[in-house]
Design a protein around this motif. Structure first.
Motif, short mmCIF file in Angstrom:
data_model
loop_
_atom_site.label_atom_id
_atom_site.label_comp_id
_atom_site.label_asym_id
_atom_site.label_seq_id
_atom_site.Cartn_x
_atom_site.Cartn_y
_atom_site.Cartn_z
N HIS A 233 1.06 -1.28 -0.25
CA HIS A 233 0.24 -0.09 -0.01
C HIS A 233 0.65 1.25 -0.37
O HIS A 233 0.48 2.41 -0.71
CB HIS A 233 -0.96 -0.08 1.28
CG HIS A 233 -1.50 0.71 1.13
ND1 HIS A 233 -1.55 2.36 1.54
CD2 HIS A 233 -3.28 1.29 0.71
CE1 HIS A 233 -2.93 3.58 1.49
NE2 HIS A 233 -3.49 2.55 1.11
N GLN A 244 -6.67 -15.99 -5.52
CA GLN A 244 -7.60 -15.83 -5.24
C GLN A 244 -7.44 -14.97 -3.83
O GLN A 244 -7.81 -14.06 -3.05
CB GLN A 244 -7.82 -17.57 -4.38
CG GLN A 244 -8.96 -17.43 -4.07
CD GLN A 244 -9.35 -19.35 -3.39
OE1 GLN A 244 -9.49 -19.69 -2.41
NE2 GLN A 244 -9.44 -20.06 -4.53
N ALA A 247 -7.22 -11.44 -4.89
CA ALA A 247 -8.19 -10.86 -5.61
C ALA A 247 -8.84 -10.49 -3.66
O ALA A 247 -9.32 -8.74 -3.98
CB ALA A 247 -9.59 -11.24 -6.27
N SER A 248 -8.85 -10.52 -2.91
CA SER A 248 -9.13 -10.21 -2.06
C SER A 248 -9.00 -8.75 -1.08
O SER A 248 -9.55 -8.22 -0.60
CB SER A 248 -9.27 -11.14 -0.65
OG SER A 248 -7.81 -11.61 -0.36
N THR A 250 -7.27 -6.06 -2.90
CA THR A 250 -7.55 -5.11 -3.90
C THR A 250 -8.75 -4.72 -3.64
O THR A 250 -8.96 -4.10 -3.86
CB THR A 250 -7.70 -5.77 -5.65
OG1 THR A 250 -8.88 -6.79 -5.16
CG2 THR A 250 -6.36 -6.12 -5.65
N GLU A 251 -9.77 -5.42 -2.66
CA GLU A 251 -11.24 -4.81 -2.19
C GLU A 251 -10.13 -3.79 -1.07
O GLU A 251 -9.98 -3.75 -0.41
CB GLU A 251 -12.07 -6.13 -1.35
CG GLU A 251 -12.58 -7.26 -2.16
CD GLU A 251 -12.90 -8.08 -1.08
OE1 GLU A 251 -12.77 -7.70 -0.06
OE2 GLU A 251 -13.23 -9.20 -2.07
N GLY A 252 -11.01 -2.62 -2.34
CA GLY A 252 -11.38 -1.73 -0.83
C GLY A 252 -9.76 -0.61 -0.76
O GLY A 252 -9.42 -0.12 0.46
N SER A 253 -8.65 -0.74 -1.35
CA SER A 253 -7.76 -0.36 -1.75
C SER A 253 -7.02 -0.02 -3.06
O SER A 253 -7.80 -0.55 -4.35
CB SER A 253 -6.75 -1.67 -1.09
OG SER A 253 -6.39 -2.29 -1.68
#
Length: 299
Positions: A233, A244, A247-248, A250-253
């Protein structure tokens, strides 16, 4: 040797596997003095010290190493025989199961598994052990864990395997820090990388890079994947990891996924367990529950 106490044999096996009086006492639900007393009786019984206290723990003697395989197998066979004569009911099961997982497995699979186990066996306990891939076959053979989940194939014929899911490797990076545009091979080589140590079992991309002569600059090496979102970040570093979990992340970032600029085959994530242990109804149910929990979520 008449009237041998089976609890002494259990103490011996657990002390051999854990190398710790404290851990043995915890797993037997007894006090540490009780384990020490049992060890004294074992030493008298076998006329050998059996274990020597060192900085690393209780080190087995040569005699203990010779005794362990036979006593372990005999106890396992006895437990399997007793269990097979009973009707196994998950709803009343209070057994503690031990599962070895990587930190990726904990993030991606553990929540699904816990929901399933709680629904089927609310009184059962689960202990998650950090997976050390180089010891995987040894842990299963010694009964240190009931099962483990990993992406690296295990070659022992004494181990059963069931594929839970398929995945592939991608690159994860902060596009704002790294810069716009496609991730070409040239940009990949020129970039600064964060690498996760091979003890996780995710080394396929590294093997392909070695074969193709791709040399990257590793600016940071860490033992776990779980810290990657925070590291990426605030930097221009890039990381290789399974799709897999990427992908999680990347959520909200600002993190984005790029395909690798070279071909790495897809890989299978599989459940492994000792084949002989399948004779135990509770062990069989535990493995079937993992397969059902992960399989249902992948459909």
């Amino acid at each position: 040797m008449n009237h041998i106490d089976l609890n002494l044999m259990r103490t011996f096996v657990l002390l051999y596997e854990t190398g710790s009086v404290t851990q043995t006492a915890e797993r037997l639900y007894v006090t540490q003095p009780s384990v020490s007393y049992a060890l004294a009786r074992l030493r008298e019984l076998f006329e050998d010290r059996l274990f020597v206290r060192t900085r690393q723990g209780m080190e087995p003697t040569i005699a203990a190493r010779q005794l362990y395989p036979s006593l372990r197998d005999a106890l396992q066979q006895l437990q399997d025989t007793i269990e097979s004569s009973r009707d196994f009911d998950p709803a009343t099961c209070t057994r503690r199961f031990r599962l070895a997982l990587t930190d990726l497995g904990e993030m991606a699979l553990l929540p699904k598994l816990m929901r399933h186990l709680h629904d089927q066996a609310p009184q059962a306990e689960l202990e998650v052990v950090p997976l050390e891939i180089e010891h995987a076959e040894e842990w299963l053979a010694a009964g240190r864990v009931n099962a483990l989940i990993c992406s690296r194939p295990l070659t022992s014929t004494a181990i059963s395997r069931h594929v839970l899911l398929q995945d592939r490797y991608v690159c994860l990076l902060n596009q704002e820090r790294f810069g716009k545009g496609p991730l070409t091979r040239e940009r990949f080589i020129a970039a600064r990388h964060v690498a996760v140590t091979s003890s996780s079992g995710h080394g396929m991309a590294e093997e392909v890079m070695r074969q193709e002569g791709i040399q990257r600059k590793v600016s940071l090496e860490i033992p776990h994947f779980s810290v990657l979102p925070r590291v990426l970040h605030d930097s221009d570093l890039i990381a290789i990891m399974p799709l897999q979990v990427a992908a999680s992340f990347t959520e909200g970032s600002p993190l984005v996924i790029h395909e690798l600029p070279f071909h790495v085959p897809e890989f299978e994530v599989a459940l492994h367990w000792q084949a002989q242990a399948s004779r135990s109804p509770s062990q069989r149910w535990f493995c079937e529950s993992i397969i059902a929990a992960i399989g249902d979520s992948e459909r």
